[in-house]
Design a protein around this motif. Structure first.
Motif, PDB file in Angstrom:
ATOM      1  N   THR A   3      45.451 -19.993 -42.690  1.00 38.20           N
ATOM      2  CA  THR A   3      46.335 -19.546 -43.763  1.00 38.20           C
ATOM      3  C   THR A   3      47.304 -18.518 -43.200  1.00 38.20           C
ATOM      4  OG1 THR A   3      44.630 -19.920 -45.417  1.00 38.20           O
ATOM      5  CG2 THR A   3      46.440 -18.495 -46.051  1.00 38.20           C
ATOM      6  N   TYR A   4      48.573 -18.831 -43.323  1.00 37.34           N
ATOM      7  CA  TYR A   4      49.624 -17.946 -42.840  1.00 37.34           C
ATOM      8  C   TYR A   4      50.694 -17.838 -43.910  1.00 37.34           C
ATOM      9  CZ  TYR A   4      47.478 -19.336 -38.416  1.00 37.34           C
ATOM     10  OH  TYR A   4      46.585 -19.605 -37.406  1.00 37.34           O
ATOM     11  N   THR A   5      51.410 -16.733 -43.908  1.00 37.11           N
ATOM     12  CA  THR A   5      52.526 -16.549 -44.827  1.00 37.11           C
ATOM     13  C   THR A   5      53.810 -16.830 -44.059  1.00 37.11           C
ATOM     14  OG1 THR A   5      51.301 -14.881 -46.044  1.00 37.11           O
ATOM     15  CG2 THR A   5      53.681 -14.932 -46.371  1.00 37.11           C
ATOM     16  N   LEU A   6      54.407 -17.963 -44.365  1.00 34.90           N
ATOM     17  CA  LEU A   6      55.659 -18.345 -43.717  1.00 34.90           C
ATOM     18  C   LEU A   6      56.807 -17.979 -44.642  1.00 34.90           C
ATOM     19  CD1 LEU A   6      54.622 -21.879 -42.423  1.00 34.90           C
ATOM     20  CD2 LEU A   6      54.508 -19.708 -41.209  1.00 34.90           C
ATOM     21  N   GLU A   7      57.798 -17.316 -44.098  1.00 32.93           N
ATOM     22  CA  GLU A   7      58.929 -16.863 -44.896  1.00 32.93           C
ATOM     23  C   GLU A   7      60.118 -17.789 -44.691  1.00 32.93           C
ATOM     24  OE1 GLU A   7      59.708 -12.676 -44.421  1.00 32.93           O
ATOM     25  OE2 GLU A   7      57.590 -12.306 -43.988  1.00 32.93           O
ATOM     26  N   LYS A   8      60.520 -18.456 -45.758  1.00 26.22           N
ATOM     27  CA  LYS A   8      61.606 -19.428 -45.661  1.00 26.22           C
ATOM     28  C   LYS A   8      62.966 -18.782 -45.439  1.00 26.22           C
ATOM     29  CE  LYS A   8      59.029 -22.756 -48.126  1.00 26.22           C
ATOM     30  NZ  LYS A   8      58.757 -23.684 -49.099  1.00 26.22           N
ATOM     31  N   LYS A  10      63.563 -16.200 -43.549  1.00 30.75           N
ATOM     32  CA  LYS A  10      63.559 -15.462 -42.284  1.00 30.75           C
ATOM     33  C   LYS A  10      64.491 -16.138 -41.271  1.00 30.75           C
ATOM     34  CE  LYS A  10      60.169 -12.894 -39.733  1.00 30.75           C
ATOM     35  NZ  LYS A  10      58.800 -12.628 -39.460  1.00 30.75           N
ATOM     36  N   LEU A  14      60.626 -22.105 -39.737  1.00 34.75           N
ATOM     37  CA  LEU A  14      59.236 -22.198 -40.188  1.00 34.75           C
ATOM     38  C   LEU A  14      58.320 -22.662 -39.064  1.00 34.75           C
ATOM     39  CD1 LEU A  14      59.699 -23.780 -43.733  1.00 34.75           C
ATOM     40  CD2 LEU A  14      59.149 -21.408 -43.174  1.00 34.75           C
ATOM     41  N   GLN A  17      57.651 -19.797 -36.708  1.00 33.56           N
ATOM     42  CA  GLN A  17      56.707 -18.845 -37.296  1.00 33.56           C
ATOM     43  C   GLN A  17      55.279 -19.373 -37.176  1.00 33.56           C
ATOM     44  OE1 GLN A  17      57.821 -17.272 -41.264  1.00 33.56           O
ATOM     45  NE2 GLN A  17      59.788 -18.278 -40.899  1.00 33.56           N
ATOM     46  N   HIS A  46      48.492 -27.557 -47.132  1.00 37.06           N
ATOM     47  CA  HIS A  46      47.918 -26.236 -47.393  1.00 37.06           C
ATOM     48  C   HIS A  46      48.978 -25.130 -47.361  1.00 37.06           C
ATOM     49  CE1 HIS A  46      44.977 -23.011 -47.446  1.00 37.06           C
ATOM     50  NE2 HIS A  46      45.495 -22.524 -46.330  1.00 37.06           N
ATOM     51  N   LEU A  47      49.894 -25.213 -46.397  1.00 39.89           N
ATOM     52  CA  LEU A  47      50.933 -24.186 -46.247  1.00 39.89           C
ATOM     53  C   LEU A  47      52.188 -24.481 -47.073  1.00 39.89           C
ATOM     54  CD1 LEU A  47      50.733 -23.555 -42.390  1.00 39.89           C
ATOM     55  CD2 LEU A  47      49.716 -22.194 -44.227  1.00 39.89           C
ATOM     56  N   GLU A  48      52.206 -25.660 -47.703  1.00 39.76           N
ATOM     57  CA  GLU A  48      53.347 -26.106 -48.504  1.00 39.76           C
ATOM     58  C   GLU A  48      54.631 -26.183 -47.686  1.00 39.76           C
ATOM     59  OE1 GLU A  48      53.417 -23.566 -51.955  1.00 39.76           O
ATOM     60  OE2 GLU A  48      51.571 -24.462 -52.747  1.00 39.76           O
TER      61      GLU A  48
END
Length: 79
Positions: A3-8, A10, A14, A17, A46-48
């Motif tokens: 689980t990671y928080t990817l910032e679109k 940024k 993606l 990241q 899972h990460l969408e």
């Protein structure tokens, strides 16, 4: 599951990241050699993100020797 928080929004893409997060987990020992990584489709859901994002991250990790893939068996950290 990873689980990671990817910032679109940024500057970094993606896949870059995701590549960086997985590489850091391998280098720090959070992911161990022989521990199976999620499939591209499963991780993407899972990460969408798209499966192409995960595919590109996995390919970059393989090109640099951080992971290896076995056809129909998955991807594994190599360090």
């Amino acid at each position: 599951m990873l689980t990671y928080t990817l910032e679109k929004q940024k500057r970094e893409s993606l896949y870059e990241q995701l590549y960086r997060f997985i590489r850091e987990d391998i280098l720090s020992g959070r992911l161990h050699s022989g521990e199976r990584l999620p499939s591209k489709r499963t991780l993407a859901q899972h990460l969408e993100v798209s499966t192409i994002t995960v595919k590109n991250a996995y390919e970059q990790l393989m090109a640099e020797g951080y992971i290896y893939g076995m056809e129909k068996r998955g991807y594994y950290p190599s360090l």
